[in-house]
Design a protein around this motif. Structure first.
Motif, PDB file in Angstrom:
ATOM      1  N   LEU B  93       0.832  -1.210   0.000  1.00 59.05           N
ATOM      2  CA  LEU B  93       0.000   0.000   0.000  1.00 59.05           C
ATOM      3  C   LEU B  93       0.868   1.262   0.000  1.00 59.05           C
ATOM      4  N   GLU B  94       1.953   1.187   0.766  1.00 58.82           N
ATOM      5  CA  GLU B  94       2.853   2.350   0.787  1.00 58.82           C
ATOM      6  C   GLU B  94       3.343   2.690  -0.613  1.00 58.82           C
ATOM      7  N   SER B  95       3.714   1.640  -1.361  1.00 54.98           N
ATOM      8  CA  SER B  95       4.238   1.933  -2.703  1.00 54.98           C
ATOM      9  C   SER B  95       3.120   2.427  -3.616  1.00 54.98           C
ATOM     10  N   VAL B  96       1.908   1.870  -3.454  1.00 53.63           N
ATOM     11  CA  VAL B  96       0.780   2.351  -4.257  1.00 53.63           C
ATOM     12  C   VAL B  96       0.527   3.832  -3.961  1.00 53.63           C
ATOM     13  N   PHE B  97       0.490   4.176  -2.658  1.00 45.77           N
ATOM     14  CA  PHE B  97       0.180   5.561  -2.300  1.00 45.77           C
ATOM     15  C   PHE B  97       1.293   6.515  -2.724  1.00 45.77           C
ATOM     16  N   SER B  98       2.533   6.046  -2.637  1.00 40.77           N
ATOM     17  CA  SER B  98       3.596   6.978  -3.016  1.00 40.77           C
ATOM     18  C   SER B  98       3.575   7.213  -4.525  1.00 40.77           C
ATOM     19  N   LYS B  99       3.234   6.166  -5.307  1.00 46.11           N
ATOM     20  CA  LYS B  99       3.096   6.351  -6.753  1.00 46.11           C
ATOM     21  C   LYS B  99       1.933   7.273  -7.066  1.00 46.11           C
ATOM     22  N   ALA B 100       0.808   7.055  -6.344  1.00 50.39           N
ATOM     23  CA  ALA B 100      -0.385   7.877  -6.553  1.00 50.39           C
ATOM     24  C   ALA B 100      -0.062   9.336  -6.260  1.00 50.39           C
ATOM     25  N   ASP B 101       0.689   9.540  -5.196  1.00 51.55           N
ATOM     26  CA  ASP B 101       1.070  10.883  -4.785  1.00 51.55           C
ATOM     27  C   ASP B 101       1.882  11.577  -5.879  1.00 51.55           C
ATOM     28  N   GLU B 102       2.807  10.803  -6.479  1.00 57.44           N
ATOM     29  CA  GLU B 102       3.655  11.344  -7.542  1.00 57.44           C
ATOM     30  C   GLU B 102       2.849  11.922  -8.703  1.00 57.44           C
ATOM     31  N   ILE B 103       1.735  11.237  -9.035  1.00 55.73           N
ATOM     32  CA  ILE B 103       0.964  11.741 -10.176  1.00 55.73           C
ATOM     33  C   ILE B 103      -0.256  12.528  -9.728  1.00 55.73           C
ATOM     34  N   GLY B 104      -0.268  12.914  -8.455  1.00 64.95           N
ATOM     35  CA  GLY B 104      -1.271  13.873  -7.987  1.00 64.95           C
ATOM     36  C   GLY B 104      -2.637  13.293  -7.671  1.00 64.95           C
ATOM     37  N   ILE B 105      -2.697  11.977  -7.406  1.00 64.76           N
ATOM     38  CA  ILE B 105      -3.980  11.405  -6.969  1.00 64.76           C
ATOM     39  C   ILE B 105      -4.121  11.661  -5.469  1.00 64.76           C
ATOM     40  N   THR B 106      -5.240  12.253  -5.079  1.00 62.04           N
ATOM     41  CA  THR B 106      -5.398  12.661  -3.679  1.00 62.04           C
ATOM     42  C   THR B 106      -6.249  11.665  -2.900  1.00 62.04           C
ATOM     43  N   LYS B 107      -6.344  11.925  -1.612  1.00 63.47           N
ATOM     44  CA  LYS B 107      -7.167  11.111  -0.721  1.00 63.47           C
ATOM     45  C   LYS B 107      -8.622  11.136  -1.202  1.00 63.47           C
ATOM     46  N   ASN B 108      -9.090  12.308  -1.639  1.00 67.90           N
ATOM     47  CA  ASN B 108     -10.463  12.441  -2.140  1.00 67.90           C
ATOM     48  C   ASN B 108     -10.711  11.547  -3.353  1.00 67.90           C
ATOM     49  N   ASP B 109      -9.720  11.509  -4.252  1.00 69.98           N
ATOM     50  CA  ASP B 109      -9.840  10.646  -5.431  1.00 69.98           C
ATOM     51  C   ASP B 109     -10.030   9.193  -5.015  1.00 69.98           C
ATOM     52  N   PHE B 110      -9.229   8.770  -4.038  1.00 68.66           N
ATOM     53  CA  PHE B 110      -9.347   7.396  -3.540  1.00 68.66           C
ATOM     54  C   PHE B 110     -10.730   7.155  -2.967  1.00 68.66           C
TER      55      PHE B 110
END
Lengths: 234, 119
Positions: B93-110
Motif C-alpha cells: 500500500l505504501e508503494s501504491v500511495f507513493s506512486k499515486a502521490d507522484e501523479i497527484g492522486i489525492t485522498k479524495n480521489d481514492f
C-alpha cells in the motif's frame, strides 16, 4: 575451493602484425558457472573460444583446462559450438549422431534423441534439407548432449525462433551441474541474462567489465542489456 | 516458461517477491513441500543460483523451512505467516500511495473511487 575449469593467462593473438585481437588477456572460469561473454563485433570473443578449442594457436600466453595445459587431451573436456556450422551437409541427422558417438566417449545419445524429439526434428532428415535455424538447433543439441566440463557456445540462439530459444535456454539450465561451466557469447543479451551467473564485457581484446550478473543488475538498477548499450554506445 | 523480468532490479529479488505472494496467498499452502531449486529454475528460465538466492531470502524471513535431505517446506507457524502478510500489505500500500502521490492522486480521489466501486 575447487580447481578452475579454465584459466587464460596473458593470452595474445593477432592475425596481422601490430593489430592484436587479444592483448594480455586474463580470464578464469570457476566450475558450476554460466557465463555470458558479451561485446561488440570484432572484440575478440570468437577468437578467444577458438584458442581455447585449439583451432588457433596463441602468439603468447597459456591456456589451462581443468588443471591441464591446453592440448589434445583437454579437447575431451570441451564441448564447443562454433559460430559457423562445421558438419558435412551430406549427412543425415542420424549419421551425425553416430559420428558424435564414435568421436566423443562422453556423448549421451538418449539425451540427443529426446531433444530432437522435443523440437520436432526428424532424425532421418538430410542436414542439407534443413532450414538455417533447424541446422543450428541440431548442432546445439549435439554439443549439449556431451557430458563435458566446459561448454562453449558461440552465438547459440541467434538464428532460432523465440520458442526454441526458450527451450535451448532451459536445456542449458537443466543441464547445469556443479562440475561443469558454460560460456555463451551472444548479442541477444536480454534473452540470456536471467540464465547467467556471471558476465564479462569484452572490448578490444580485453575484459572491459565483469561480475555477478544479478548483483550488477541490482547495483546499477539496469539490466545487462541496458548496461551494455550504455557502455558501448556508438 | 521464462517470464519477463523488470530490467531495473535483481532477478533473485523479483523471484523472492513473487514467491512470497504465492506463499502468503496460500497458493503454496502452509506446511506443504516447496518445489526444488532446479524445477523452479527450469519453470522460470533462470539460473539455479539465482533461485537459490531467492529461497534463502524467504528462509531468512521464516516463510520457508529447510529440512535436511527432504527439501523445503512452507512454514506451519501461523504467527510468522500472518505478520508477514501484514507487513507485505503495508509495504504494498505504501508503494501504491507513493506512486499515486507522484501523479497527484489525492485522498479524495481514492475515497470517491472506493465509494463508486462499492455503490
Amino acid at each position: 575451493m575447487s580447481e578452475p575449469i579454465l584459466v587464460c593467462d596473458k593470452l595474445c593473438k593477432s592475425y596481422k602484425k601490430g593489430v592484436p585481437v587479444l592483448n594480455n588477456f586474463d580470464f578464469t572460469v570457476e566450475p558450476g558457472r554460466i557465463i555470458g561473454l558479451l561485446g561488440p563485433n570484432g572484440c575478440g570473443k570468437s577468437t578467444l573460444l577458438k584458442l581455447i578449442a585449439g583451432l588457433l594457436v596463441p602468439d603468447c600466453g597459456e591456456i589451462t583446462v581443468c588443471g591441464i595445459k591446453r592440448s589434445e587431451e583437454t579437447n575431451k573436456y570441451i564441448s564447443y559450438l562454433p559460430e559457423r556450422p562445421y558438419f558435412s551437409t551430406r549427412m543425415s541427422v542420424d549419421e551425425m549422431i553416430s559420428f558424435f558417438k564414435e568421436f566423443y566417449a562422453d556423448f549421451d545419445e538418449l539425451i540427443a534423441r529426446k531433444m530432437l524429439f522435443d523440437l520436432g526434428i526428424n532424425p532421418k532428415s538430410q542436414v542439407k534439407t534443413l532450414s538455417k535455424g533447424t541446422k543450428e538447433k541440431v548442432q546445439l543439441i549435439l554439443v549439449m548432449s556431451r557430458r563435458a566440463k566446459l561448454y562453449m557456445l558461440d552465438e547459440p540462439i541467434g538464428g532460432v525462433d523465440p520458442a526454441a530459444r526458450d527451450y535451448i535456454l532451459s536445456t542449458i539450465i537443466g543441464n547445469y551441474n556443479e562440475e561443469a561451466s558454460v560460456i555463451i557469447t551472444t548479442h541477444l543479451i536480454a534473452d540470456i541474462e536471467p540464465v547467467l551467473n556471471d558476465f564479462a564485457f569484452m572490448y578490444q581484446g580485453k575484459i572491459h567489465m565483469s561480475g555477478d550478473a544479478d548483483e550488477t543488475r541490482n547495483t546499477y538498477g539496469k539490466s545487462l542489456d541496458q548496461l551494455f548499450r550504455e557502455v558501448f554506445r556508438c | 516458461m521464462s517470464w519477463r523480468f523488470d530490467p531495473g532490479s535483481s532477478v533473485s529479488g523479483q523471484i523472492a517477491y513473487s514467491l512470497r505472494i504465492k506463499i502468503l496467498t496460500g497458493e503454496y499452502p502452509s506446511g506443504s513441500q516447496f518445489p526444488t531449486v532446479r524445477s523452479l529454475a527450469l519453470e522460470l528460465g533462470v539460473n539455479p543460483n539465482t533461485v537459490q538466492k531467492a529461497l534463502s531470502v524467504l528462509e531468512g524471513e521464516g516463510l520457508l523451512e529447510s529440512r535436511t535431505t527432504v527439501g523445503r517446506f512452507v512454514t506451519e507457524d501461523s504467527d510468522v505467516l500472518s505478520s508477514a502478510l501484514t507487513a507485505f500489505k503495508k509495504s504494498f500500500l505504501e508503494s501504491v500511495f507513493s506512486k499515486a502521490d507522484e501523479i497527484g492522486i489525492t485522498k479524495n480521489d481514492f475515497e470517491s473511487f472506493l465509494s463508486n466501486k462499492e455503490g
